[in-house]
Enzyme design. Sequence first.
Site, PDB file in Angstrom:
ATOM      1  N   GLY A  14      39.088  38.821  34.934  1.00 43.79           N
ATOM      2  CA  GLY A  14      39.718  38.055  35.872  1.00 43.79           C
ATOM      3  C   GLY A  14      40.960  37.165  35.156  1.00 43.79           C
ATOM      4  O   GLY A  14      40.939  36.919  33.904  1.00 43.79           O
ATOM      5  N   SER A  15      41.956  37.251  35.934  1.00 41.97           N
ATOM      6  CA  SER A  15      43.220  36.417  35.306  1.00 41.97           C
ATOM      7  C   SER A  15      44.075  37.376  34.196  1.00 41.97           C
ATOM      8  O   SER A  15      44.130  38.422  34.267  1.00 41.97           O
ATOM      9  CB  SER A  15      42.982  34.953  35.102  1.00 41.97           C
ATOM     10  N   SER A  16      43.817  36.514  33.047  1.00 43.74           N
ATOM     11  CA  SER A  16      44.463  37.259  31.584  1.00 43.74           C
ATOM     12  C   SER A  16      43.374  38.457  31.376  1.00 43.74           C
ATOM     13  O   SER A  16      43.756  39.546  31.038  1.00 43.74           O
ATOM     14  CB  SER A  16      44.319  36.195  30.687  1.00 43.74           C
TER      15      SER A  16
END
Length: 290
Positions: free
Chosen positions: A135-137
């Site tokens: 998730g995200s990074s």
Amino acid sequence: MLFQSLAASLTYGSAALAAQLTQVSNYNNNAKAKPGMWVYVPDTVKVDALVVAIHSCQSSAQKYFANDKIPWHKGSDGKGYVTVWPSSTTECWDVSSKASLTHDGGGDSNAIANMIKYAITQYKIDPAKVFVTGGSSGAMMSNVLAATYPELITAVSLYSGVPAGCFVSSSGQAAAWNNTCSGGQSTATAQKWGDVVRNMYPGYNGTRPRMQIWHGSVDGTLAPANYQETIKQWTNVFGVPVTPTSSKPDTPDKNYRMDDFGPNVEGIWAVGVGHSVPSHLTASEAWFGL
């Protein structure tokens, strides 16, 4: 009294034997980057598959594993697959330096690839059953891994990321933040985005991992425009049109729209959802064939 003591002893004993997240101190990592490797082997291994779960910024393997919204250790217990949890040494994953955006370049992606190779041997994983999520990074790194180490990965399910190479740093800085990309202003043709992937591993002409891409329509951290740019990238890599063959509500989340681009690319557009889209274990496992 004796029965109660015996029951307590058995309960304690079973807890002591329960599977735990465990650090691997030496995973044969020859990359310059040295993120930590953590592994979770369920009490009962039922399938020879591996899921690599990559954390977001300001997190770690331990925090990501303990997060109730990140269900992969529950999936591991339920279906009996091994999970690897990389742990970054920087605030966010390095998805910006040439070292990490190049096959065998020595960056974070190289180190995670070494974790995968170690796990395949150590835990008797079928090389055709290696899956990556984040998730995200961690989603950004999932995209980068799909570009730099396609030969190691069968499928990816990423949540709220950006196209591979979008966060590139002009200064070559590792783990640099890119406001242009995060703001959704890094736009290009599908061909150019596809070329970014191909240039990360020049000459590679083998199979590519199947890509499942999730993004929220009101993401305030990694702008929603990154969804379409990521779709452009991977549809081009697979040589399919950027227009979906079908779009439909994703049951049971009726505010989620599933965009189908054939067998290798699937997009899920989460209407009204911000950053980051919650992990959907059942849908991701289905994409992986677990």
